[in-house]
Write a protein that holds these residues in place. Structure first.
Motif, PDB file in Angstrom:
ATOM      1  N   GLU A 136      -5.563  -2.969  21.284  1.00  8.73           N
ATOM      2  CA  GLU A 136      -6.394  -4.104  21.233  1.00  8.73           C
ATOM      3  C   GLU A 136      -5.542  -5.493  21.201  1.00  8.73           C
ATOM      4  N   PRO A 137      -5.379  -6.166  22.544  1.00  9.44           N
ATOM      5  CA  PRO A 137      -4.514  -7.219  22.308  1.00  9.44           C
ATOM      6  C   PRO A 137      -4.854  -8.536  21.798  1.00  9.44           C
ATOM      7  N   ARG A 138      -4.327  -9.289  21.170  1.00  8.42           N
ATOM      8  CA  ARG A 138      -4.455 -10.625  20.858  1.00  8.42           C
ATOM      9  C   ARG A 138      -4.162 -11.730  21.543  1.00  8.42           C
ATOM     10  N   LEU A 139      -5.201 -12.389  22.031  1.00 12.86           N
ATOM     11  CA  LEU A 139      -4.940 -13.717  23.111  1.00 12.86           C
ATOM     12  C   LEU A 139      -5.360 -14.845  22.464  1.00 12.86           C
ATOM     13  N   GLN A 140      -4.670 -15.938  23.131  1.00 18.04           N
ATOM     14  CA  GLN A 140      -5.254 -17.145  22.774  1.00 18.04           C
ATOM     15  C   GLN A 140      -6.246 -17.532  23.818  1.00 18.04           C
ATOM     16  N   ALA A 141      -7.342 -18.232  23.296  1.00 18.02           N
ATOM     17  CA  ALA A 141      -8.722 -18.412  24.187  1.00 18.02           C
ATOM     18  C   ALA A 141      -9.538 -19.498  23.509  1.00 18.02           C
ATOM     19  N   SER A 142     -10.203 -19.618  24.220  1.00 12.40           N
ATOM     20  CA  SER A 142     -11.486 -20.916  23.872  1.00 12.40           C
ATOM     21  C   SER A 142     -12.754 -20.464  24.251  1.00 12.40           C
ATOM     22  N   LEU A 143     -13.628 -21.067  23.606  1.00 12.56           N
ATOM     23  CA  LEU A 143     -15.071 -20.346  23.879  1.00 12.56           C
ATOM     24  C   LEU A 143     -15.606 -21.456  24.932  1.00 12.56           C
ATOM     25  N   TYR A 151      -8.648 -19.608  32.690  1.00 16.06           N
ATOM     26  CA  TYR A 151      -8.771 -18.245  33.116  1.00 16.06           C
ATOM     27  C   TYR A 151     -10.124 -17.774  32.465  1.00 16.06           C
ATOM     28  N   PRO A 152     -11.125 -17.348  33.299  1.00 14.72           N
ATOM     29  CA  PRO A 152     -12.391 -17.035  32.561  1.00 14.72           C
ATOM     30  C   PRO A 152     -12.400 -15.493  32.406  1.00 14.72           C
ATOM     31  N   LEU A 153     -13.231 -15.069  31.414  1.00 12.41           N
ATOM     32  CA  LEU A 153     -13.668 -13.853  31.094  1.00 12.41           C
ATOM     33  C   LEU A 153     -15.171 -13.854  31.314  1.00 12.41           C
ATOM     34  N   TYR A 154     -15.734 -12.871  32.256  1.00 12.56           N
ATOM     35  CA  TYR A 154     -17.075 -12.988  32.661  1.00 12.56           C
ATOM     36  C   TYR A 154     -17.980 -12.089  31.899  1.00 12.56           C
ATOM     37  N   VAL A 215      -2.085 -13.203  33.321  1.00 16.41           N
ATOM     38  CA  VAL A 215      -1.270 -11.869  33.379  1.00 16.41           C
ATOM     39  C   VAL A 215      -2.184 -11.284  32.095  1.00 16.41           C
ATOM     40  N   GLU A 216      -2.339 -12.074  30.965  1.00 16.46           N
ATOM     41  CA  GLU A 216      -2.627 -11.447  29.742  1.00 16.46           C
ATOM     42  C   GLU A 216      -4.200 -11.085  29.981  1.00 16.46           C
ATOM     43  N   ALA A 217      -5.082 -11.966  30.860  1.00 11.43           N
ATOM     44  CA  ALA A 217      -6.380 -11.633  31.288  1.00 11.43           C
ATOM     45  C   ALA A 217      -6.395 -10.256  32.031  1.00 11.43           C
ATOM     46  N   PHE A 218      -5.409 -10.085  32.816  1.00 15.67           N
ATOM     47  CA  PHE A 218      -5.357  -9.038  33.657  1.00 15.67           C
ATOM     48  C   PHE A 218      -5.300  -7.795  32.739  1.00 15.67           C
ATOM     49  N   PHE A 219      -4.400  -7.826  31.635  1.00 19.47           N
ATOM     50  CA  PHE A 219      -4.311  -6.592  31.029  1.00 19.47           C
ATOM     51  C   PHE A 219      -5.326  -6.197  30.094  1.00 19.47           C
ATOM     52  N   LEU A 220      -5.981  -7.370  29.514  1.00 26.28           N
ATOM     53  CA  LEU A 220      -7.160  -7.052  28.842  1.00 26.28           C
ATOM     54  C   LEU A 220      -8.220  -6.292  29.801  1.00 26.28           C
ATOM     55  N   GLY A 265      12.235   2.542  34.454  1.00 26.43           N
ATOM     56  CA  GLY A 265      12.070   1.588  33.547  1.00 26.43           C
ATOM     57  C   GLY A 265      10.695   0.937  33.417  1.00 26.43           C
ATOM     58  N   LEU A 266       9.559   1.712  34.140  1.00 24.29           N
ATOM     59  CA  LEU A 266       8.323   1.339  34.146  1.00 24.29           C
ATOM     60  C   LEU A 266       7.434   1.288  32.807  1.00 24.29           C
ATOM     61  N   SER A 267       6.942  -0.003  32.383  1.00 24.72           N
ATOM     62  CA  SER A 267       6.128   0.037  30.961  1.00 24.72           C
ATOM     63  C   SER A 267       5.474  -1.174  31.248  1.00 24.72           C
ATOM     64  N   MET A 268       4.301  -1.374  30.372  1.00 25.24           N
ATOM     65  CA  MET A 268       3.463  -2.662  30.532  1.00 25.24           C
ATOM     66  C   MET A 268       4.200  -3.932  30.294  1.00 25.24           C
ATOM     67  N   GLN A 269       5.271  -3.690  29.455  1.00 25.05           N
ATOM     68  CA  GLN A 269       6.203  -4.873  29.114  1.00 25.05           C
ATOM     69  C   GLN A 269       7.150  -5.359  30.347  1.00 25.05           C
ATOM     70  N   SER A 270       7.387  -4.232  30.921  1.00 22.39           N
ATOM     71  CA  SER A 270       8.522  -4.651  32.216  1.00 22.39           C
ATOM     72  C   SER A 270       7.553  -5.103  33.181  1.00 22.39           C
ATOM     73  N   ILE A 271       6.422  -4.606  33.238  1.00 18.78           N
ATOM     74  CA  ILE A 271       5.432  -5.206  34.436  1.00 18.78           C
ATOM     75  C   ILE A 271       4.969  -6.558  34.128  1.00 18.78           C
ATOM     76  N   GLN A 272       4.723  -7.145  32.919  1.00 20.26           N
ATOM     77  CA  GLN A 272       4.589  -8.437  32.517  1.00 20.26           C
ATOM     78  C   GLN A 272       5.650  -9.294  32.792  1.00 20.26           C
ATOM     79  N   ALA A 273       6.896  -8.733  32.424  1.00 22.40           N
ATOM     80  CA  ALA A 273       8.018  -9.549  32.603  1.00 22.40           C
ATOM     81  C   ALA A 273       8.168  -9.816  34.002  1.00 22.40           C
ATOM     82  N   PHE A 274       8.103  -9.006  34.916  1.00 24.44           N
ATOM     83  CA  PHE A 274       8.267  -8.942  36.418  1.00 24.44           C
ATOM     84  C   PHE A 274       7.385 -10.085  36.727  1.00 24.44           C
TER      85      PHE A 274
END
Length: 400
Positions: A136-143, A151-154, A215-220, A265-274
């Motif tokens: 469960e990620p923690r993300l900065q967001a506004s309502l 970037y919207p969450l629908y 990118v955070e929205a995508f991984f959410l 070297g594939l991981s979620m972190q390496s994909i985010q960094a790329f």
């Protein structure tokens, strides 16, 4: 002498032929699927279980998770078939019986290491399944939409329709069609590119929150739920409310196929960094995954497919046709660490599903926050998964 020599030659050829045939003859087919585990192996595995490796001070701390699975199953028809395989068939009632049996013996597990093997039958999933992780990620967001949160969450769109195809023919049981109506025709729902690039959901879906980072929205979307840290310091939650019906496409596979990364070297972190270091490539790469998830605000979380809260290092997402929702399992898998790998040997519960979780692939819920995300992003190991069924739930014909 010639006769003797000929005999020795023939005997040598015969011996060679026997050895050759033994090595090259037809082999017994490897067992696949859920295979009954012999008593000796059952005892060895179940004696090695360790609750502390799962963050549980004792086995009794597993009770709340089991009760949540029971609460979900109690709303279903007990006669409904959940699993049909050559070695094992289970109804809702069978799974309920196993869970209730486990509840009664939890207080004794610590003092009697052979109790589980006496009370439960084991069926190992073969070949060895792939374990991955989610969190469960923690993300900065506004309502509300405001500068810095573009970037919207629908929410689930008004025009999204879902049809149970199993109502029309038995061969389609368990399959669903997600669609919309356009010009009086049934058409596939909008893809990620149509939604995020061309604003296809304008006027069709409410925005439940706005995020800082694409990118955070995508991984959410991949994780399915998350904690939102709001500008005023409050925390709220979002959870899965549906998807657009398109097949999930692995971003890692896309990056490897395009030559940007390698599997080693594939991981979620390496994909985010790329993606963060190659912003000019990011939109096109993200749009290769047409699957899109819709969300709803929640008071807490995260919740799995059973509508119940998940438990870190216990809850698993599985393919229900392989390991049914609610099922109790024993698991053994190496967890990646910074210096070495620790082995998790514990009890788990199938409480979730996932778009990419098919066949012999299970997803371990690792918790919330950065450390859980680090573990989830790096976990990609083969392990053992053994379905536990109370012997009282099995007819004698299934006790092999």
């Amino acid at each position: 002498m010639r006769h003797v020599a000929r005999c020795w030659v023939l005997m040598g050829l015969a011996a060679f032929w026997v050895v050759f045939c033994m090595g090259c003859g037809p082999k017994e087919p490897d067992q696949t699927g859920l295979v009954p585990l012999p008593e000796k192996e059952t005892k060895k595995l179940l004696q090695s279980l360790n609750s502390t490796g799962q963050g549980l001070p004792s086995w009794e701390d597993l009770a709340a998770s089991i009760q949540r699975s029971l609460a979900a199953l109690d709303a279903r028809d007990g006669k409904q078939m959940l699993l049909q395989t050559p070695n094992l068939q289970l109804t809702v009632h069978d799974v309920q019986t196993s869970l209730r049996h486990m509840l009664t013996i939890l207080p004794e597990l610590g003092s009697d290491p052979n109790l589980l093997s006496r009370e439960f039958a084991c069926y190992e999933l073969r070949p060895a399944p792939l374990f991955t992780g989610y969190y469960e990620p923690r993300l900065q967001a506004s309502l509300q939409r405001m500068p810095g949160y573009p970037y919207p969450l629908y929410s689930r769109p008004k025009d999204l329709q879902r049809l149970d195809l199993g109502r029309f023919h038995p061969r389609w049981k368990g399959q669903n069609l997600v669609y919309r109506i356009e010009d009086n025709k049934v058409v596939p729902y909008h893809t990620r590119a149509e939604i995020d690039r061309y604003n296809a959901l304008d006027g069709k879906a409410e925005v439940v929150a706005w995020l800082r980072d694409p990118v955070e929205a995508f991984f959410l979307h991949i994780q399915g739920s998350g904690q939102l840290e709001l500008p005023d310091g409050r925390t709220t939650y979002v959870g899965y409310a549906g998807k657009n019906g398109h097949e999930y496409v692995s971003l890692g596979r896309v990056l490897v196929d395009r030559g940007h990364m390698d599997y080693a070297g594939l991981s979620m972190q390496s994909i985010q960094a790329f993606l963060e270091h190659n912003p000019e490539l990011m939109p096109d790469i993200l749009f290769t995954n047409p699957s899109y998830v819709f969300f709803e605000l929640r008071a807490d979380g995260p919740y799995g497919a059973m509508g119940q809260k998940l438990t870190p290092m216990v809850s698993l997402a599985t393919d229900p046709s392989v390991i049914p929702l609610g099922a109790l399992v024993a698991m053994e898998v190496d967890l990646p660490g910074d210096q070495s790998e620790d082995t998790l040997v514990g009890l788990g519960l199938a409480q979730d599903v996932g778009g990419a979780i098919k066949g012999r692939h299970v997803d371990l819920y690792c918790g919330s926050g950065h450390q859980a995300g680090r573990l989830a992003g790096r976990l990609k190991n083969r392990g053992r998964l053994v379905l536990l069924v109370s012997k009282s739930a099995l007819p004698s014909a299934n006790l092999k």
